[in-house]
Design a protein around this motif. Structure first.
Motif, PDB file in Angstrom:
ATOM      1  N   VAL A  22       0.844  -1.201   0.000  1.00 29.96           N
ATOM      2  CA  VAL A  22       0.000   0.000   0.000  1.00 29.96           C
ATOM      3  C   VAL A  22       0.877   1.249   0.000  1.00 29.96           C
ATOM      4  O   VAL A  22       1.882   1.319   0.717  1.00 29.96           O
ATOM      5  CB  VAL A  22      -0.943  -0.007   1.227  1.00 29.96           C
ATOM      6  CG1 VAL A  22      -1.645   1.338   1.394  1.00 29.96           C
ATOM      7  CG2 VAL A  22      -1.971  -1.118   1.090  1.00 29.96           C
ATOM      8  N   ALA A  30      -6.973   6.548  -3.181  1.00 28.09           N
ATOM      9  CA  ALA A  30      -7.388   5.144  -3.065  1.00 28.09           C
ATOM     10  C   ALA A  30      -6.201   4.210  -2.865  1.00 28.09           C
ATOM     11  O   ALA A  30      -6.330   3.156  -2.226  1.00 28.09           O
ATOM     12  CB  ALA A  30      -8.186   4.725  -4.300  1.00 28.09           C
ATOM     13  N   LEU A  31      -5.018   4.583  -3.382  1.00 31.05           N
ATOM     14  CA  LEU A  31      -3.847   3.716  -3.256  1.00 31.05           C
ATOM     15  C   LEU A  31      -3.295   3.674  -1.834  1.00 31.05           C
ATOM     16  O   LEU A  31      -2.456   2.847  -1.521  1.00 31.05           O
ATOM     17  CB  LEU A  31      -2.748   4.169  -4.227  1.00 31.05           C
ATOM     18  CG  LEU A  31      -3.026   3.911  -5.699  1.00 31.05           C
ATOM     19  CD1 LEU A  31      -1.863   4.403  -6.548  1.00 31.05           C
ATOM     20  CD2 LEU A  31      -3.288   2.434  -5.983  1.00 31.05           C
ATOM     21  N   LYS A  35      -7.906  -2.525  -1.564  1.00 32.44           N
ATOM     22  CA  LYS A  35      -9.124  -2.820  -2.324  1.00 32.44           C
ATOM     23  C   LYS A  35      -9.635  -4.192  -1.907  1.00 32.44           C
ATOM     24  O   LYS A  35      -8.879  -5.167  -1.875  1.00 32.44           O
ATOM     25  CB  LYS A  35      -8.870  -2.795  -3.831  1.00 32.44           C
ATOM     26  CG  LYS A  35     -10.156  -3.012  -4.634  1.00 32.44           C
ATOM     27  CD  LYS A  35      -9.961  -2.800  -6.110  1.00 32.44           C
ATOM     28  CE  LYS A  35      -9.383  -4.019  -6.786  1.00 32.44           C
ATOM     29  NZ  LYS A  35      -9.439  -3.925  -8.256  1.00 32.44           N
ATOM     30  N   TYR A  48      -1.469  -1.898  -3.575  1.00 38.82           N
ATOM     31  CA  TYR A  48      -0.757  -1.530  -4.805  1.00 38.82           C
ATOM     32  C   TYR A  48      -0.262  -0.090  -4.688  1.00 38.82           C
ATOM     33  O   TYR A  48      -1.000   0.788  -4.234  1.00 38.82           O
ATOM     34  CB  TYR A  48      -1.711  -1.677  -5.997  1.00 38.82           C
ATOM     35  CG  TYR A  48      -1.139  -1.391  -7.358  1.00 38.82           C
ATOM     36  CD1 TYR A  48       0.118  -1.861  -7.740  1.00 38.82           C
ATOM     37  CD2 TYR A  48      -1.868  -0.666  -8.290  1.00 38.82           C
ATOM     38  CE1 TYR A  48       0.625  -1.614  -9.003  1.00 38.82           C
ATOM     39  CE2 TYR A  48      -1.376  -0.409  -9.565  1.00 38.82           C
ATOM     40  CZ  TYR A  48      -0.128  -0.879  -9.914  1.00 38.82           C
ATOM     41  OH  TYR A  48       0.373  -0.633 -11.166  1.00 38.82           O
ATOM     42  N   ASP A  49       0.988   0.163  -5.082  1.00 43.93           N
ATOM     43  CA  ASP A  49       1.525   1.526  -5.026  1.00 43.93           C
ATOM     44  C   ASP A  49       2.054   2.001  -6.384  1.00 43.93           C
ATOM     45  O   ASP A  49       2.883   2.914  -6.449  1.00 43.93           O
ATOM     46  CB  ASP A  49       2.620   1.629  -3.956  1.00 43.93           C
ATOM     47  CG  ASP A  49       3.861   0.808  -4.298  1.00 43.93           C
ATOM     48  OD1 ASP A  49       3.896   0.166  -5.375  1.00 43.93           O
ATOM     49  OD2 ASP A  49       4.816   0.808  -3.496  1.00 43.93           O
ATOM     50  N   VAL A  69     -12.798   0.277  -1.289  1.00 44.33           N
ATOM     51  CA  VAL A  69     -11.446   0.539  -0.791  1.00 44.33           C
ATOM     52  C   VAL A  69     -11.554   1.085   0.624  1.00 44.33           C
ATOM     53  O   VAL A  69     -12.391   1.945   0.905  1.00 44.33           O
ATOM     54  CB  VAL A  69     -10.701   1.550  -1.693  1.00 44.33           C
ATOM     55  CG1 VAL A  69      -9.332   1.890  -1.110  1.00 44.33           C
ATOM     56  CG2 VAL A  69     -10.548   1.006  -3.103  1.00 44.33           C
ATOM     57  N   ALA A 113     -14.257   1.691  -5.379  1.00 45.95           N
ATOM     58  CA  ALA A 113     -13.167   0.972  -6.039  1.00 45.95           C
ATOM     59  C   ALA A 113     -12.907   1.494  -7.446  1.00 45.95           C
ATOM     60  O   ALA A 113     -11.881   1.166  -8.058  1.00 45.95           O
ATOM     61  CB  ALA A 113     -13.480  -0.519  -6.084  1.00 45.95           C
ATOM     62  N   GLU A 115     -11.979   4.333  -8.173  1.00 42.04           N
ATOM     63  CA  GLU A 115     -10.807   5.210  -8.106  1.00 42.04           C
ATOM     64  C   GLU A 115      -9.501   4.419  -8.018  1.00 42.04           C
ATOM     65  O   GLU A 115      -8.417   5.009  -8.018  1.00 42.04           O
ATOM     66  CB  GLU A 115     -10.925   6.132  -6.888  1.00 42.04           C
ATOM     67  CG  GLU A 115     -12.170   7.001  -6.875  1.00 42.04           C
ATOM     68  CD  GLU A 115     -12.269   7.802  -5.584  1.00 42.04           C
ATOM     69  OE1 GLU A 115     -11.223   8.215  -5.065  1.00 42.04           O
ATOM     70  OE2 GLU A 115     -13.395   8.001  -5.099  1.00 42.04           O
ATOM     71  N   TYR A 116      -9.591   3.089  -7.909  1.00 42.16           N
ATOM     72  CA  TYR A 116      -8.406   2.256  -7.691  1.00 42.16           C
ATOM     73  C   TYR A 116      -7.850   1.801  -9.050  1.00 42.16           C
ATOM     74  O   TYR A 116      -8.547   1.138  -9.822  1.00 42.16           O
ATOM     75  CB  TYR A 116      -8.784   1.043  -6.849  1.00 42.16           C
ATOM     76  CG  TYR A 116      -7.626   0.410  -6.112  1.00 42.16           C
ATOM     77  CD1 TYR A 116      -7.288   0.833  -4.833  1.00 42.16           C
ATOM     78  CD2 TYR A 116      -6.874  -0.606  -6.688  1.00 42.16           C
ATOM     79  CE1 TYR A 116      -6.233   0.254  -4.135  1.00 42.16           C
ATOM     80  CE2 TYR A 116      -5.822  -1.192  -6.004  1.00 42.16           C
ATOM     81  CZ  TYR A 116      -5.510  -0.747  -4.729  1.00 42.16           C
ATOM     82  OH  TYR A 116      -4.468  -1.322  -4.044  1.00 42.16           O
TER      83      TYR A 116
END
Length: 369
Positions: A22, A30-31, A35, A48-49, A69, A113, A115-116
């Motif tokens: 993250v 969102a990151l 999620k 996820y980054d 998220v 989600a 936005e992810y």
């Protein structure tokens, strides 16, 4: 509406592991969260980054499917604090999220989600398999030599160099070189560089179990490691990696067989006189069955002596204390062989009985005391 019930321990373990990927701070809010996707009888979790992604699934009783998220830190702390083993989560259309367990209930706000960002995907036809215990050991024995200098990004990762069934994992930072070699069950050629950040997280997931496997899928720009239900996806580093094979001396004039524990203890005694601001080389004299170790700084001076099996002419040579400690500790053996060609050439560190690793440490120029 999303609704699911699952086991607290499984959920908290999955959150802890995917949270390693993250983003700490991102322009995409969102990151900074995990999620979560509820569907069928599974709960999918993703961190996820944009460079590293970790995904996994756990069993769940799902009565309303969908994805959302949630803050990784807050969600982890909430789940950890719950009193019982069955957790129920409900998310309504406005992202209101109810997390309940026994008589305890939290209400927080989730993010959509939508936005992810999607994690990259690629054709997974090219793959090979490595024992988890072997890969973990290979990473742990070489990661110390990875560069932290962003001026040459390709050296901030490790080279996976596989040819004719021989797997070399290589790290170099300009002062040290580490090579770890193993046989692998593939005759295909692989040559790619994985960021050290990803390898550290992969090492945390790998088990010291000889029966467990890690499946590695390679693409042009990304790589996937499948480890016990976890999928770790990382970008690959671009650029020309150093031609490490030409850097390794093939012979030596002086060879020393020495106890790793005695050498580490002596170096750690020297390190007491060194700080980030107070720097000096550790001086070695290898001669006549003795290794004389000394260090002289503005804080003080130390002299030490270790018995060793020495063949060849006397050598006087200096090293950065921390760089040499890191290399000797990574040998993970009771004794090592030090191979030296005078006082200004790199020292080669190898095991006594095989060629599973090769470490090089560059010397420092010594001044007269």
């Amino acid at each position: 509406m999303v609704k699911f019930t699952c086991n607290k321990s499984e959920l908290h373990g999955a959150i802890s592991n995917v949270s390693r990927a993250v983003a700490i701070k991102s322009t995409i809010v969102a990151l900074e969260g995990i999620k979560i996707k509820a569907e069928g009888d599974k709960l999918g979790l993703t961190g996820y980054d944009l460079e590293l992604g970790i995904k996994t699934e756990i069993p769940a009783d799902v009565s309303g499917s969908g994805e959302f998220v949630v803050s990784s830190r807050l969600f982890s702390e909430i789940i950890r604090s719950m009193p019982d083993e069955r957790i129920t989560v409900e998310v309504d259309g406005s992202m209101g999220t109810k997390i309940s367990c026994g008589m305890t209930e939290y209400n927080i706000i989730a993010l959509s989600a939508e936005e992810y960002p999607d994690i990259p995907s690629f054709n997974q036809e090219r793959k090979f398999t490595v024992d988890q215990s072997v890969l973990r050991n290979m990473i742990n024995q070489t990661i110390f030599a990875v560069s932290t200098n962003e001026n040459k990004p390709v050296l901030t990762g490790e080279l996976f160099d596989i040819e004719n069934g021989i797997f070399n994992l290589v790290a170099i930072d300009g002062f040290r070189l580490a090579i770890r070699k193993e046989n692998v069950n593939t005759q295909e050629y692989y040559h790619f560089v994985v960021p050290a950040k990803a390898l550290k997280e992969i090492s945390n997931l790998l088990k010291d179990d000889d029966d467990k496997k890690c499946v590695i899928y390679t693409g042009r720009k990304h790589i996937i490691f499948e480890i016990d239900g976890y999928c770790v996806i990382s970008r690959l580093l671009e650029g020309e990696f150093h031609n490490y094979k030409n850097s390794v001396p093939q012979s030596s004039s002086t060879e020393v067989i020495i106890s790793t524990r005695k050498l580490i203890n002596s170096l750690e005694r020297c390190s007491l006189l060194l700080t980030d601001r107070v720097k000096a080389p550790v001086r070695f004299i290898f001669d006549n069955g003795k290794v004389k170790v000394s260090c002289n700084t503005t804080i003080g001076k130390v002299n030490d002596e270790i018995d060793a099996d020495i063949t060849g002419p006397m050598v006087e040579i200096g090293f950065n204390c921390r760089y040499l400690i890191d290399a000797i500790k990574a040998t993970e053996s009771d004794e090592v062989k030090l191979m030296i060609n005078g006082g200004i050439s790199p020292m080669k560190i190898v095991p006594l009985k095989d060629d599973s690793y090769t470490f090089l440490v560059l010397p420092l120029r010594l001044k007269g005391e």
